[in-house]
Every structure is written in C-alpha cells, then in structure tokens.
Design a protein around this motif. Structure first.
Motif, PDB file in Angstrom:
ATOM      1  N   GLY A 196       1.577   8.703   5.279  1.00 58.25           N
ATOM      2  CA  GLY A 196       1.348   7.220   5.764  1.00 58.25           C
ATOM      3  C   GLY A 196       1.226   7.431   6.852  1.00 58.25           C
ATOM      4  N   LYS A 240      10.376   7.381  -0.270  1.00 58.27           N
ATOM      5  CA  LYS A 240       9.231   7.479   1.605  1.00 58.27           C
ATOM      6  C   LYS A 240      10.586   8.264   2.962  1.00 58.27           C
ATOM      7  CE  LYS A 240       6.679   3.788   4.315  1.00 58.27           C
ATOM      8  NZ  LYS A 240       6.148   2.385   4.227  1.00 58.27           N
ATOM      9  N   GLU A 282      10.772  -4.540   6.779  1.00 57.32           N
ATOM     10  CA  GLU A 282       9.617  -3.202   5.448  1.00 57.32           C
ATOM     11  C   GLU A 282      11.060  -3.563   4.815  1.00 57.32           C
ATOM     12  OE1 GLU A 282       7.555  -0.017   5.423  1.00 57.32           O
ATOM     13  OE2 GLU A 282       7.564  -0.248   3.566  1.00 57.32           O
ATOM     14  N   ASN A 285      -2.455  -0.666  -1.193  1.00 50.60           N
ATOM     15  CA  ASN A 285      -1.146  -0.617  -1.358  1.00 50.60           C
ATOM     16  C   ASN A 285      -0.680  -1.477  -2.160  1.00 50.60           C
ATOM     17  OD1 ASN A 285      -0.396   0.419   1.353  1.00 50.60           O
ATOM     18  ND2 ASN A 285      -1.010  -1.754   2.264  1.00 50.60           N
ATOM     19  N   CYS A 329       3.072  -2.302  -2.005  1.00 53.48           N
ATOM     20  CA  CYS A 329       4.274  -1.290  -1.575  1.00 53.48           C
ATOM     21  C   CYS A 329       4.050  -1.880  -0.187  1.00 53.48           C
ATOM     22  CB  CYS A 329       3.869   0.331  -2.018  1.00 53.48           C
ATOM     23  SG  CYS A 329       2.722   0.842  -1.585  1.00 53.48           S
ATOM     24  N   ASP A 330       4.044  -0.920   0.698  1.00 52.81           N
ATOM     25  CA  ASP A 330       4.383  -1.251   1.680  1.00 52.81           C
ATOM     26  C   ASP A 330       4.153  -2.636   2.970  1.00 52.81           C
ATOM     27  OD1 ASP A 330       3.726   0.038   3.981  1.00 52.81           O
ATOM     28  OD2 ASP A 330       1.462   0.613   3.744  1.00 52.81           O
ATOM     29  N   GLY A 383       5.134  -2.579   5.429  1.00 51.19           N
ATOM     30  CA  GLY A 383       5.214  -2.699   6.906  1.00 51.19           C
ATOM     31  C   GLY A 383       4.994  -3.514   8.108  1.00 51.19           C
TER      32      GLY A 383
END
Ligand SMILES: Nc1ncnc2c1ncn2[C@@H]1O[C@H](COP(=O)(O)OP(=O)(O)OP(=O)(O)O)[C@@H](O)[C@H]1O
Length: 697
Positions: A324, A344, A363, A446, A458-459, A461
């Motif tokens: 990422g 991650k 996140e 994602n 997911c993700d 952020g």
C-alpha cells in the motif's frame, strides 16, 4: 493438538458427551479468569472458594461431572445463584443478558438421559433455537468475564458428521470452520476404511423385505451410501480467542458437487480454562422451513493465556501479499497458535512525513470498533502493536484475494454475482454508517474475498468516524474513479452519501467491465465525474440494475438513493427483490463464486509480483527500508502513536475531530472543473434523464 484432547479425555476417563475434564492432580482448578474471580480447588486440596467478580455467572450439569467434583459444582451453583440474586436485586434488567448459543447440541442415545436439570426459565440456560426439536444440555457463562481477562487459544476439533442429506454416494464433504471471522477449511473427509472404523447403517436403510432379500451388491451400495452420509474428518485447528462472545461456526459443503451446501451450525463455546465442550450439533439448512437432516460432532477446549500483549516477535513472515502507500502487507503465522493472519506494517516516518498520523490511528480505531462489534463483511482486527519505527495491524487473512484481482481476470461479472457482492457491501456500509463512519474509499482493491467467497472490506485509512447523518466533512480524499462529484465541487463538504455514489460506480464496473467515468487523463476523469454522461452498454444490465445505478449516480446527494433512509432505501430497491437480507446478514446465502483456495497458506489469489518476493531477511523489529532511515522519531512524534497498541483491554476510542491531509491541489482543481461548466448549479435537482443507453446523474 490431538494430545490436548486426549489429555482431557484421558483425565475424565470417558468419551462421553460434555464431560467436565478433571485432573487426577489434586491441585487441579476450575478457573474462570486469570485474575481472581471464581477459583475453586478440588476436594483433595484446600477447598477454598473465592468470588469477587460480579459478572461471572455460569452453570454446570452435575451429572456430567466426576463424583468428586459434584460438591464443587453444587458450591459454585449456589454461589453463582447468590451472585445472580444480588445482581437482580440491584435492579439489573433480566433481559440485559446476552443470549448465547445460536445452536445447541443434539442429544443422542448416550446423552438422552442427561437432559436439562435447570428449569426452562433459568436465565443461565441457553434458549433452544426455535426450529430445533433437540434438547439443550449446552451452557455458557452468560456474562463472561471482562474481555481483557479472556485471551487464549481455542482448540477446535471437527470429528465427523452423520445423517447428511445427500442424494448420491459420490460426495466429498468438507467443512469451513469459522471463529471470530477467522476461517479454516478442512480437507475432504477421510474414508472410514482409512480410519479403520466400522460404519453404521441408518435404520431406515436397513429395512429388508423378507420376500426379497437384499442382494450383496445392493447391500454394498447401501453400505457405501451410509458411509457417505457419515463422513469423518478428525480435523483440529487452533483459534486465538479475543472476543469472548464469538461462536464457532461449521458449514459443510460437498467438494465433488460444486461446493453444494450441506448445512451449517453455530456454537458458542464455554470459555473455562481446559473445559471440554463436546456434542453432536444439528446442521441447519439455508431455508429453515424445509425438513433437513444431518449433525456434526464438534469438540473444543479453551486454554487461557497469560500473555495479553503481542509484538512482531510473536509472528513469522511467510509471504508478501500486498503493498500500500504506507507499508507492506504480509501473510504471517502466529508462533504460539500457528494461526495464519495478514500483517500490515506501516512506516511511522512515512505517515508522519505524509501527515497521515490521524488517519492511521483512525483506521486502527475503526477496526477495533468493528472487531469488538459483530460487524459483517469487515475484515477482523486481531492485534495491533508498534515498534519505534513501525505500526502493525494484524487482521484475518482473506485468502480469496481482492475483488479487483477477480474482476481483472474475468473482465466482468454476471449481474447476479455482482448483485451478491453489492448486497453484502450495502450491509457493510449500513453498519459503518450506523456507527457514524464514512468509508470513503470503496473500490475493488479494498474489497477482499474470504475463503467461501463472502466479501470483507479492508483499508480504513481514509475512513472518517464520528460523522452523524447531518454532518459534513470536506477532506479531499478517495480514489479518483470512485470520487463523488460533491467531493470535487461542494465547498460545504459532503456526507455519507459519497459511499453510495462509489457503490453506483462499482455496480457499473462489475457488470460492464469498465468504470463509467474513466479517462486516462485525471483532469478529464474529474470532468466526467462532474458533468459526463453515463452510457450503459446494450444488453448488459437489467432494467432494475440500471435504475439502481441511476439512483446511486445522482449528482445531487440530496436526491441520491439512500439520502433519506440510508441503506434501507437501497435494500428496498427492486434490484434486490430476490435478496433475503436476513439470510445474507448471517452469511447464509451461498456466494455465487468460491475462490480456489487449497489451504490456509494459499496465496494463489494474490499477485505473484508480491508473493514471489523473498521475505526471509525482513526484520520486523527495525527499520528496513530507506524511508525509515536510521534517525529515530522524536519523543513528541512517538507520543502521537500512543494508544495504537490493541490488547483488547477496555476500549477507549479516541476519535479526534480531525481535519488533515487537505490536498493543496483541491482548490485549483475545483476551479478548473467549475470553469468548464458555466452555470452548473449543484443544488438544483438533477434531471434523472436517460437517453436510450445514456444518462446524466
Ligand atoms: N486481511 C487481509 N487479507 C488479505 N489481503 C490483505 C489483507 N489486508 C490487506 N491485504 C492486501 O494488501 C493490500 C494493501 O492493503 P491496504 O489497502 O490495507 O494497504 P494500504 O497501505 O492502506 O493501501 P492503500 O495505499 O491502497 O491505501 C490489499 O489491497 C490486499 O491485497
């Protein structure tokens, strides 16, 4: 692991159901938590009993206990009831207790006489599920210890099934075992001959008409059929226990017949240290109104752990699976349980440099929040921790890979397949929005697929928390193709509606194979989003699907589908007329596509560019790439990461109102877009006009 079961079974000296496991060691303890709560020693030892945890309530079936523990049982029961009474007298509403097991073990001839000892209305007893005719002799602590006290391993063994509803002897049953969003697939069942086991023939197949005795070949095929109905796995696996409310779910499929669904069951295990849960559990069909057969034998044992904090040294890196903006994602194995996860790793220096600290903490906080809550279709966070140079998020490994990967390989999906993913996404967004979270980065990269083919977002952020329905935010972020026009154009900010716009882009992309606003030039893409027409290719989308896309791609967020009643509005759209939302929410609708996954370690659904990378020399405890350099972060900077480590202790969400990462590019961009379109009034209701295959939102 087998040893654990054997040890426990050996101790109790019998193989019967729901045995409490006692040790011949006189100091053996029933311990309900690592901190003093209820601790009972056996009669041979001092016999002291300590109670201080008002939250503990549990019940044991005395018939299932070895004789010498019966006194102990009675003492516990009396004391627990006293605690319950005290609680009741403190006016705690009785119905505040959580219902536990969704399934109950079935009785068989051995356990038939071990029926309920407690009255039906005993609040400690799990209520039987309405559709089951079977008795319940399975209990759980109805109010388990505070979550920080329960951390350990749950060893689960799926022994065998019986009476499966199959139409032919040619089957290869296997099971997917799920605990707290972690999924494990068993191999296909072993043949009884391999086990050296005899097989039992169900009574009804043994009826013989005396006038026409069965021929040897008929008997042989009856035997084979009976064998196929009672597959044996003897499969063991270990799960990390983080959320004490979690259930073990077992779903049985037939590998030989296109993963045909043979039933599923959910069981909440008793989390007492070294307690053996065992029983035959009735499988449930998808449609509960249909008659159904089949049971599975499941054992589980909880082993409490003293460790409450984990670090990089507790994991072994196996593969690189993704990259990422801020770090890498690895397939890792937890050293003590052998469990496989995705890790991650995010460089602190990089996120400080890119002014993304708040988003990264955000996140983690959103994942903590959704992990402790039953959040469907969101990747489960298991641990988070940090070193001086990096932050780590450990989540369940979604071995089916990114939806993007599958879309790229297949070009586009059939509408029914796309509809399934979109419907699960609607539930995921509904959940986030109800928790005042905007996702903001919906895109196929994602959206991950789990081993069964269900989606998991997911993700987080770019997600934004604490934003109620009326609130707006105006950070310019997201991925260009999926950006809603108001993110580009509206000075007053935008709302949760941006997620529904992105969903509209996704439906289109999944079914048509390209993104409706795509242009090789980013500026052109912005113009397309703001003013472009959408062209539906002929014969690809049904009328309902087009109407759904049009509803979502309405440029006026106040008129967009979902503006009034959020996801409820989407769920009520005719596009979803054939979706049973309650089954879908329980993951009981079989996914239209099951990813090819051979084992927990399978990375074949990820890009070889990542998975072929050599990861042997990666040092998780120190900086490894040039961006980290050798200068440590200042103490002030390190302080900003306080609270990142997730030990499952009391959850103090620290969602700050943040307003970072404004792209300086934004205003310039808005101007350029505005200049293109003279007189565009964003507040005007936009005509939802369709010219043949084209429409403007
Ligand atoms: N739990 C998981 N299981 C399987 N793969 C995962 C998991 N989490 C992440 N990945 C893989 O790693 C990729 C990158 O992860 P993620 O999107 O969270 O990282 P990121 O740094 O936030 O990326 P971005 O730059 O897109 O924001 C994902 O697209 C996916 O392929």
């Amino acid at each position: 692991m087998t040893e654990i079961f054997e040890k426990i079974q050996g101790r109790s000296g019998s193989d019967s159901k729901n045995q409490y496991s006692s040790s011949s060691d006189p100091s053996f303890k029933i311990s309900l938590s690592s901190t003093p709560s209820v601790s009972v020693e056996t009669a041979e030892a001092k016999g002291t009993t300590e109670y201080d945890n008002q939250n503990v309530s549990t019940s044991y079936d005395p018939i299932l206990l070895p004789d010498r523990l019966k006194n102990v049982y009675e003492e516990i029961t009396t004391q627990v009831k006293q605690i319950e009474k005290t609680k009741d007298s403190e006016e705690q509403p009785a119905d505040s207790r959580k219902k536990s097991n969704e399934a109950i073990p079935s009785t068989d001839t051995k356990t038939e006489n071990l029926k309920t000892l407690e009255p039906q209305n005993d609040p400690l007893k799990t209520p039987p599920s309405s559709h089951s005719q079977l008795d319940n002799s399975f209990y759980k602590a109805s109010e388990p210890m505070a979550s920080n006290q329960i951390m350990g391993r749950l060893v689960v063994r799926l022994r065998q099934a019986r009476n499966l509803l199959i139409s032919s002897m040619h089957v290869e049953p296997y099971a997917v075992i799920n605990y707290d969003k972690t999924e494990v697939v068993t191999p296909s069942s072993k043949k009884d001959a391999e086990n050296g086991m005899g097989i039992t023939i169900p009574c009804k197949t043994r009826t013989v008409n005396e006038n026409f005795p069965m021929s040897p070949s008929l008997i042989q095929s009856e035997l084979l059929f009976a064998e196929a109905r009672a597959p044996r796995w003897d499969f063991e696996t270990v799960f990390d226990v983080i959320n004490p409310e979690s259930a073990v779910s077992v779903s049985v499929y037939d590998r030989l017949n296109n993963d045909f669904f043979l039933g599923s069951v959910k069981v909440v295990p008793v989390l007492l240290n070294e307690y053996l849960n065992e029983g035959w559990y009735k499988l449930e069909p998808l449609d509960l109104s249909q008659p159904f057969e089949g049971e599975v034998n499941i054992q589980s044992i909880f082993e409490q752990s003293e460790i409450t904090r984990f670090g990089p040294e507790d994991f072994t890196i196996l593969r690189l699976i993704g990259k990422g903006t801020f770090g890498h994602v690895y397939l890792v194995q937890k050293n003590d349980t052998g469990r496989i996860y995705a890790m991650k790793k995010i460089s602190k220096k990089l996120i400080v440099r890119k002014r993304e600290v708040t988003h990264t903490i955000g996140e983690r906080n959103i994942l903590v929040r959704t992990s402790l809550d039953e959040s469907p279709f969101i990747v489960g966070l298991k641990f988070s921790f940090q070193t001086d140079s990096d932050l780590f998020l450990i989540t369940d490994y979604m071995s089916g890979g990114e939806l993007f990967w599958h879309l790229q390989h297949e070009g586009r999906f059939r509408e029914d397949r796309a509809k399934f993913y979109i419907a699960e996404l609607v539930l995921a967004l509904e959940h986030l929005h109800k928790h005042d979270i905007i996702y903001r980065d919906l895109k196929p990269e994602n959206i991950l697929l789990d081993i069964s083919g269900h989606i998991a977002l997911c993700d987080f952020g770019l997600s934004k928390a604490n934003l109620s329905s009326e609130d707006t935010t105006n950070t310019f972020c997201g991925t260009t193709e999926y950006l809603a026009p108001e993110v580009l154009l509206d000075d007053k900010g935008y709302t949760k509606q941006v997620d529904f716009w992105s969903l509209g882009v996704l439906v289109f992309e999944m079914c048509c194979g390209w993104s409706p606003f795509y242009a090789p030039d980013v500026q052109q893409m912005y113009r397309n989003i703001a003013f472009g027409k959408v062209r539906f290719p002929k014969g690809v989308l049904s009328q309902e699907a087009r109407s759904f896309v049009r509803g979502l791609l309405n440029r006026n967020p106040k008129h967009r589908l979902g503006a009034i009643a959020d996801a409820e509005e989407l769920k009520a759209h005719p596009f979803f007329d054939d979706i049973n939302w309650s089954l879908l929410a329980k993951k009981k609708l079989p996914p239209p596509f099951k990813p090819q996954v051979q084992s927990d370690l399978d990375v074949s659904n990820f890009d070889q560019e990542f998975t072929n990378t050599n990861v042997r020399n990666i040092n998780l405890n120190g900086p490894q790439d040039s961006v980290n350099g050798s200068t440590p972060l200042s103490n002030t900077m390190q302080d900003r990461f306080k609270g990142f480590t997730f030990t499952n202790k009391s959850l103090e969400d620290r969602f700050e109102g943040f307003h970072v990462d404004e792209f300086s590019e934004r205003d310039r961009l808005k101007d350029s877009v505005r200049n293109e379109k003279n007189g565009f009034d964003k507040d005007d209701p936009v005509a939802d006009s369709v010219f043949g295959e084209t429409f403007e939102g």
